[in-house]
Design a protein around this motif. Structure first.
Motif, PDB file in Angstrom:
ATOM      1  N   ARG A  63      75.297  49.392  53.294  1.00  0.00           N
ATOM      2  CA  ARG A  63      75.032  48.289  52.366  1.00  0.00           C
ATOM      3  C   ARG A  63      73.537  48.039  52.259  1.00  0.00           C
ATOM      4  NH1 ARG A  63      79.371  43.644  53.956  1.00  0.00           N
ATOM      5  NH2 ARG A  63      78.258  43.708  55.905  1.00  0.00           N
ATOM      6  N   ASP A  64      73.126  47.443  51.126  1.00  0.00           N
ATOM      7  CA  ASP A  64      71.700  47.290  50.845  1.00  0.00           C
ATOM      8  C   ASP A  64      70.989  46.408  51.847  1.00  0.00           C
ATOM      9  OD1 ASP A  64      71.890  48.930  48.663  1.00  0.00           O
ATOM     10  OD2 ASP A  64      72.249  47.279  47.251  1.00  0.00           O
ATOM     11  N   SER A  65      71.682  45.384  52.336  1.00  0.00           N
ATOM     12  CA  SER A  65      71.033  44.475  53.279  1.00  0.00           C
ATOM     13  C   SER A  65      72.086  43.797  54.114  1.00  0.00           C
ATOM     14  CB  SER A  65      70.198  43.417  52.551  1.00  0.00           C
ATOM     15  OG  SER A  65      71.013  42.618  51.723  1.00  0.00           O
ATOM     16  N   GLY A  66      71.714  43.449  55.352  1.00  0.00           N
ATOM     17  CA  GLY A  66      72.637  42.767  56.232  1.00  0.00           C
ATOM     18  C   GLY A  66      72.388  41.280  56.255  1.00  0.00           C
ATOM     19  N   ALA A  67      73.385  40.539  56.776  1.00  0.00           N
ATOM     20  CA  ALA A  67      73.240  39.085  56.845  1.00  0.00           C
ATOM     21  C   ALA A  67      72.064  38.697  57.717  1.00  0.00           C
ATOM     22  CB  ALA A  67      74.537  38.477  57.388  1.00  0.00           C
ATOM     23  N   PRO A 123      73.805  36.165  67.963  1.00  0.00           N
ATOM     24  CA  PRO A 123      74.709  37.244  67.584  1.00  0.00           C
ATOM     25  C   PRO A 123      76.153  36.882  67.960  1.00  0.00           C
ATOM     26  CG  PRO A 123      72.783  38.106  68.730  1.00  0.00           C
ATOM     27  CD  PRO A 123      72.739  36.620  68.873  1.00  0.00           C
ATOM     28  N   VAL A 124      77.110  37.417  67.199  1.00  0.00           N
ATOM     29  CA  VAL A 124      78.510  37.209  67.555  1.00  0.00           C
ATOM     30  C   VAL A 124      78.792  37.842  68.909  1.00  0.00           C
ATOM     31  CG1 VAL A 124      80.890  37.667  66.899  1.00  0.00           C
ATOM     32  CG2 VAL A 124      79.202  37.183  65.145  1.00  0.00           C
ATOM     33  N   ALA A 125      78.266  39.047  69.108  1.00  0.00           N
ATOM     34  CA  ALA A 125      78.431  39.741  70.389  1.00  0.00           C
ATOM     35  C   ALA A 125      77.144  40.470  70.721  1.00  0.00           C
ATOM     36  CB  ALA A 125      79.590  40.725  70.317  1.00  0.00           C
ATOM     37  N   GLU A 145      75.515  40.714  64.324  1.00  0.00           N
ATOM     38  CA  GLU A 145      75.294  39.373  63.806  1.00  0.00           C
ATOM     39  C   GLU A 145      76.492  38.902  62.971  1.00  0.00           C
ATOM     40  OE1 GLU A 145      72.624  37.656  64.577  1.00  0.00           O
ATOM     41  OE2 GLU A 145      71.504  39.279  65.546  1.00  0.00           O
ATOM     42  N   PRO A 146      76.636  37.593  62.751  1.00  0.00           N
ATOM     43  CA  PRO A 146      77.672  37.105  61.841  1.00  0.00           C
ATOM     44  C   PRO A 146      77.489  37.714  60.453  1.00  0.00           C
ATOM     45  CG  PRO A 146      76.709  35.280  63.079  1.00  0.00           C
ATOM     46  CD  PRO A 146      75.849  36.485  63.355  1.00  0.00           C
ATOM     47  N   ALA A 167      83.745  35.732  55.184  1.00  0.00           N
ATOM     48  CA  ALA A 167      84.065  34.924  56.363  1.00  0.00           C
ATOM     49  C   ALA A 167      82.992  34.997  57.436  1.00  0.00           C
ATOM     50  CB  ALA A 167      85.418  35.353  56.943  1.00  0.00           C
ATOM     51  N   GLU A 168      81.905  35.752  57.165  1.00  0.00           N
ATOM     52  CA  GLU A 168      80.815  35.928  58.132  1.00  0.00           C
ATOM     53  C   GLU A 168      81.327  36.433  59.476  1.00  0.00           C
ATOM     54  OE1 GLU A 168      78.334  32.319  58.177  1.00  0.00           O
ATOM     55  OE2 GLU A 168      76.933  33.538  57.030  1.00  0.00           O
TER      56      GLU A 168
END
Length: 237
Positions: free
Chosen positions: A4-8, A20-22, A49-50, A208-209
């Motif tokens: 994907r072009d960019s991450g959250a 971070p989520v984990a 990350e979320p 849903a992040e």
């Protein structure tokens, strides 16, 4: 960047950056085999990350499944730190680990692990056995969102491979996890079905992040992820 072009994480405002989520911090996982010690993971630093999708690639035996198991609290590292949403969960006992998994993590296994005698709805409800209140409406809604509104009462042997995979995804999402872990999510699927599944992962991650980590040999997966991590002999390249 692959996928994907960019991450959250890349677009986050530094003033509102979340944990971070984990996260794995200097994690090593060793096994004893035939009188020798084998490092399945060696000093690994990793975070998701979320709203971020990450593909983990590498040859067989490189430690990919071990990484997934440590992230999912199914395995305990020999050394290092494991965090979920910023909380150190490394030394949790079995009960605390089970509760953390149930609260935070959803799993999608390559072989689906659906219960043969249960319907699609009943399979999705399995993780909610200890949750108060009737979760059937949510289970049905998830399956309908997956395009399975006409398969709610079908057993796994009455479903195609792609349909079984969608049931497995719905089951992984029923407890509203923050982290989705997928082991070879397209491994048993034809190209078109695999692409549909990855589009569903992408939508879940974005809307849903949810942090998504997919272990894979399939290059198609990397087209949908924010970044790709290569693991060789337990070491991130």
């Amino acid at each position: 960047m692959t996928g994907r072009d960019s991450g959250a994480a890349a677009d986050a405002d530094p003033a509102t950056t979340r944990h971070p989520v984990a996260e794995l911090d200097d994690v090593t996982k060793e096994y004893r085999s035939g009188g020798e010690t084998i490092a399945a993971l060696a000093d690994v630093d990793f975070a998701v990350e979320p709203g971020e999708m990450v593909a983990v690639i590498g040859p067989s035996g490189s430690g990919k499944s071990t990484l997934l198991n440590v992230l999912g609290l199914l395995d305990v590292p020999t050394s290092g730190t494991v965090r979920l949403d910023g909380d150190d969960v490394t030394d949790y006992d079995d009960e605390a680990r089970t509760m953390a998994r149930r609260r935070t993590i959803g799993f999608v296994f390559q072989s689906f692990h659906l219960v043969p005698m249960l319907t699609a709805v009943e399979n999705v409800l399995v993780p909610t056995m200890f949750v108060q209140g009737d979760q059937t409406p949510r289970a049905r809604a998830l399956l309908e969102r997956m395009g399975l509104d006409d398969r709610l009462d079908h057993r796994p042997d009455q479903l195609s491979g792609g349909q079984r995979q969608r049931v497995a995804i719905a089951r992984a999402l029923v407890n509203e996890p923050r982290l989705l872990l997928a082991d070879e999510p397209t491994g048993n699927l034809d190209r078109d079905t695999g692409r549909n599944i990855l589009e569903e992962f992408e939508r879940i991650s974005t809307e849903a992040e949810v942090g998504v980590v997919a272990v894979t040999h399939d290059e198609l997966v990397t087209e949908f992820t924010d970044r790709t991590v290569e693991l060789v002999d337990g070491v991130i390249q």
